[in-house]
Design an enzyme around this catalytic site. Structure first.
Site: not given
Ligand code: THU
Length: 160
Positions: A112, A64, A115, A62, A73, A75
């Protein structure tokens, strides 16, 4: 009127050590990718590793951003990384792991909804399911046979 039942199944391993060798190796790659996550805001680090049919392993984590919705994310970073480097090469497996610097993530962390939607298009296009493995930092690992099994009534290009 009719009622329909939708069911799915998964195998749950007690921890990474119980995984078959190739799954364990892929999860270790996801752990490695998780170490490079850029998550200064959520402190929630996610790593993803894809095994492709050509034996390549493609990673993502991920990423940010101070403008929160501009982040992405793990994935989707991983699957678009695969799509951009190896277009059309089939995906065999995807391993996902998450950890946090503020709490112990000891439950499996599934992808999520956004994704799942993105990943589903790859599974549909390749006309072959790919396996999904997901865990937290420690503890159980969930393994499913396909992405679409986690996304009933999904939307796809056939509607357009
Ligand atoms: N996140 C992912 O990388 N994958 C997911 O399926 C759920 C959430 C990340 C997004 C964000 O940077 C952090 O987790 C908190 O939500």
């Amino acid at each position: 009127m009719k009622k329909i039942e939708i069911s799915t199944s998964a195998i749950v391993f007690k921890d990474i050590s119980e995984l078959p060798k190739d799954d364990k190796m892929l999860m270790e790659k996801a752990i490695e990718a998780r170490g490079n996550a850029y998550a200064p805001y959520s402190k929630f680090n996610v790593g993803a590793a894809l095994l492709l049919e050509n034996n390549e392993i493609v990673l993502g984590n991920n990423q940010e951003n101070a403008a929160y919705p501009s982040g992405m994310c793990a994935e989707r970073v991983a699957i678009w990384n695969a799509g951009s480097h190896f277009p059309g090469v089939k995906i065999l497996k995807l391993a996902i792991t998450a950890s946090s610097t503020i709490s112990k993530v000891d439950k499996p962390v599934g992808p999520c909804g956004a994704c799942r939607q993105t990943l589903s298009e790859f599974e549909i296009n390749q006309k072959q399911p790919f396996e999904l493995l997901f865990m937290g930092e420690v503890g159980e690992v969930v393994k499913t046979e396909s992405l679409l099994s986690l996304l009933p009534f999904s939307f796809d290009s056939a509607y357009l």
